[in-house]
Write an enzyme that holds these catalytic residues in place. Structure first.
Site, short mmCIF file in Angstrom:
data_model
loop_
_atom_site.label_atom_id
_atom_site.label_comp_id
_atom_site.label_asym_id
_atom_site.label_seq_id
_atom_site.Cartn_x
_atom_site.Cartn_y
_atom_site.Cartn_z
N HIS A 120 0.69 -1.23 -0.06
CA HIS A 120 0.02 0.12 0.00
C HIS A 120 0.66 1.18 -0.06
CE1 HIS A 120 -3.92 -2.26 0.42
NE2 HIS A 120 -3.07 -3.25 1.10
N ASP A 121 0.47 2.28 -0.77
CA ASP A 121 1.00 3.30 -1.01
C ASP A 121 1.79 4.10 0.15
OD1 ASP A 121 -1.30 4.21 -0.27
OD2 ASP A 121 -1.34 5.72 -1.70
N GLU A 360 -9.88 -11.42 4.24
CA GLU A 360 -8.72 -11.20 5.29
C GLU A 360 -9.62 -11.19 6.57
OE1 GLU A 360 -7.34 -7.33 4.76
OE2 GLU A 360 -5.70 -7.66 6.44
N HIS A 385 -4.54 -11.34 0.30
CA HIS A 385 -4.79 -12.42 1.74
C HIS A 385 -5.66 -13.90 1.26
CE1 HIS A 385 -2.99 -9.18 4.10
NE2 HIS A 385 -4.12 -8.30 3.32
N ASP A 442 2.48 -6.28 2.50
CA ASP A 442 1.40 -5.33 2.90
C ASP A 442 1.73 -4.03 3.08
OD1 ASP A 442 -1.37 -5.12 2.85
OD2 ASP A 442 -1.87 -6.21 4.60
N ASP A 443 2.16 -3.85 4.20
CA ASP A 443 2.39 -2.31 4.94
C ASP A 443 3.76 -2.43 5.61
OD1 ASP A 443 -0.32 -0.98 4.18
OD2 ASP A 443 -0.98 -2.70 5.24
ZN LIG Z 1 -3.59 -4.95 1.78
#
Ligand SMILES: [Zn+2]
Ligand SMILES: *[C@@H]1O[C@H](CO)[C@@H](O)[C@H](O)[C@H]1NC(C)=O
Ligand SMILES: *[C@@H]1O[C@H](CO)[C@@H](O)[C@H](O)[C@H]1NC(C)=O
Ligand SMILES: *[C@@H]1O[C@H](CO)[C@@H](O)[C@H](O)[C@H]1NC(C)=O
Ligand SMILES: *[C@@H]1O[C@H](CO)[C@@H](O)[C@H](O)[C@H]1NC(C)=O
Ligand SMILES: *[C@@H]1O[C@H](CO)[C@@H](O)[C@H](O)[C@H]1NC(C)=O
Length: 524
Positions: A120-121, A360, A385, A442-443
């Protein structure tokens, strides 16, 4: 599914989908010991060949590298088994440093890992970099709203929407500025020494996670800050031997110091141009990035209608950079995909690829849980996910048939409270049967990871168990390229580049553990 009785032979038939090669005991037969051992060997051998990656054939050089890797892995597994102290069983945030000292981790850091496809950005880069770099930029203001959320914003002259204070002025009031920076860090990261106390349940952690996004979004969406952030983030991936990424974003408009907001198209052009600049500056170690437009799911039909029309415009304007569409946010609290089915079918009609977050959740049988079926019926190219997949045998069979991989994000699922001990993650079962997955962070910036290696380590140790070896890691790298959204020709170029890197890695494997140049990115 057939309703078979659960004898040993039937278990085999069901689990293996009636593969050839396994000797089934004749019905009603009484075993003697050698018969028994023969059956046992056959089952173990079959299971061994089912593990993800086991049909990769290793060269002599790769076999050598594998020996080194497996010596390190065996030692770590054995130590864990003796002490019952095992890194993937513990919250990632409490074991980062130990992981960085692991020999297996050090090898994985050096390994060309292909691509990271689920990101994610605003959580791509390390929080320590954000604090040490971006919060030292001039014209940055901060403010707490009435809910005690911390906001940042760059201004020529602050507006009156909040009681803005200049960050540099607040910092200069501290005797020890590093104390202030530590406070900023705590707002720009979930990292903590006692995650189990601080984040007792999924709602608490998601609410703090939302606070993270509130804090970081306007900080990095200042156009020059975003250029610096994205450029730096791609550098963290390149440093981690990742060649290519696909990142999702909600596309908050970038803004200038005078308050001018860029349109979505202008913002995506900045994303694309920054990526291109990074690739041009690093042609040997980075291949590229693509963007998946992934706005929030907790909205109404009219909003999704807007999303879809923006998506169509983006696809037209940026056919090579914008890969497709997704919806994001805490799945149990947002709308299920079925609530937007009329709108989402428009995307299929327009031939736009989709990459839905789905499954998720731990809420089997509730409406969120069905997202995985909708994602498949909406022809998702990959599923974000897919944590709930194993509870849906029909969906699982369909995903297998259509070759739709799950984008598994181990550390995310642990930090965000779907699972504690990663050995109990459903992906372990998928790995055991060679189901197509890709592993992604993911993050990473939100919880003290950087790049892909931390998640790859967890996958290797926790999902692959003691037996998964270099073939498993090689397969994951190949999968990450094979399941990218790139067209065939470009994908081939990426694969070719990865193979070159892989061969270099394998050749230098014997010296890897002696070298000390594989220190991971440091955080404050
Ligand atoms: Zn995600
Ligand atoms: C075990 O039983 C098989 C037949 O099922 C027979 O061929 C074999 O000789 C037996 N082995 C021993 C050690 O008795
Ligand atoms: C605001 O700043 C941007 C970038 O510096 C500039 O291109 C734009 O013309 C400015 N707009 C106004 C209204 O001053
Ligand atoms: C969108 O409209 C459909 C009917 O066309 C409805 O079933 C659905 O609940 C609506 N979605 C939302 C989020 O309100
Ligand atoms: C999904 O793909 C299948 C097979 O290509 C096709 O028959 C179906 O119409 C597609 N559905 C959607 C919603 O795109
Ligand atoms: C890529 O995936 C396809 C199936 O989608 C498979 O047939 C092919 O062998 C894979 N390529 C590699 C290099 O693994």
């Amino acid at each position: 599914m057939m309703g078979l009785a659960w004898g040993v032979c039937c278990l085999l038939v069901v689990a293996a989908g009636a593969r050839a090669g396994v000797v089934h005991p004749p019905a009603g037969h009484t075993f003697n010991t050698s018969d028994y051992l023969q059956q046992r060997r056959a089952i173990l051998a079959q299971e061994q060949t089912d593990i993800l990656g086991q049909d990769q054939v290793l060269s002599a050089e790769e076999e050598e590298a594998n020996k080194i890797l497996m010596a390190a892995k065996d030692a770590e597994m054995e130590d864990g088994f003796q002490t019952l102290d095992f890194l993937p069983s513990k919250n990632f945030m409490t074991v980062i440093q130990q992981m960085e000292e692991s020999q297996v981790f050090k090898i994985i850091r050096q390994m060309p890992k292909g691509a990271a496809l689920h990101l994610h950005d605003t959580a791509l880069a390390s929080a320590s970099w954000v604090v040490q770099e971006l919060t030292y930029w001039p014209h940055l203001y901060m403010c707490y709203d009435t809910d005690d959320h911390l906001f940042f914003r760059f201004f020529e002259k602050p507006d009156t929407s909040c009681a803005w204070e200049l960050v540099s002025a607040v910092r200069s009031n501290y005797v020890d500025p590093s104390e202030f920076d530590a406070m900023l860090f705590s707002k720009l990261s979930l990292l903590t020494e006692d995650p189990n106390e601080k984040y007792p349940d999924i709602n608490t952690v998601w609410s703090i996670f939302q606070g993270y996004f509130i804090a970081i979004t306007d900080l990095v969406m200042y156009r020059p800050a975003w250029e610096a952030y994205l450029y730096h983030a791609l550098g963290e991936f390149a440093d981690d031997n990742v060649l290519y990424v696909e990142f999702r974003g909600t596309l908050p408009p970038l803004y200038e110091l005078n308050g001018t907001r860029l349109t979505e198209e202008e913002s995506v052009a900045v994303y694309r141009d920054t990526t291109q600049r990074f690739v041009n500056d690093n042609p040997d170690r980075f291949f590229g990035a693509r963007f998946i437009y992934a706005p929030p799911r907790g909205v109404d039909n009219a909003t999704v209608h807007e999303y879809v029309s923006l998506m169509k415009r983006l696809k037209k304007a940026f056919p090579d950079f914008v890969a497709g569409f997704d919806l994001v946010g805490q799945e149990d609290k947002g709308e299920p995909l079925i609530a937007f089915v009329d709108e989402l079918l428009q995307l299929s009609e327009a031939d736009i690829r989709v990459f839905y977050h789905a499954g998720e959740t731990n809420w089997m049988g509730m409406e969120t849980d069905d997202n995985i079926i909708d994602a498949l019926l909406l022809n998702a190219s990959r599923i974000g996910h897919g944590y709930a997949l194993v509870k849906h045998p029909e969906a699982k069979a369909l995903a297998r048939e259509r070759d739709v991989p799950m984008e598994v994000c181990p550390i995310s699922n642990q930090v965000l409270k779907l699972v504690e001990d990663l050995r109990n993650h459903p992906a372990a079962g998928l790995v055991a049967e060679g189901f197509p997955i890709v592993v992604s962070p993911d993050d990473p910036g939100a919880w003290g990871a950087s790049g892909l290696s931390y998640d790859m380590y967890e996958a290797f140790m926790a999902f692959g168990g003691a037996k998964a070896d270099l073939r498993f890691l090689k397969q994951l790298a190949i999968n990450s390229i094979n399941y990218s959204s790139l067209d065939d020709v470009t994908e081939y170029d990426l694969m070719y580049k990865w193979v070159e890197k892989w061969n270099e890695f394998v050749a230098k494997a014997p010296t890897l553990l002696a070298e000390k140049h594989c220190q991971p990115h440091r955080r404050s």
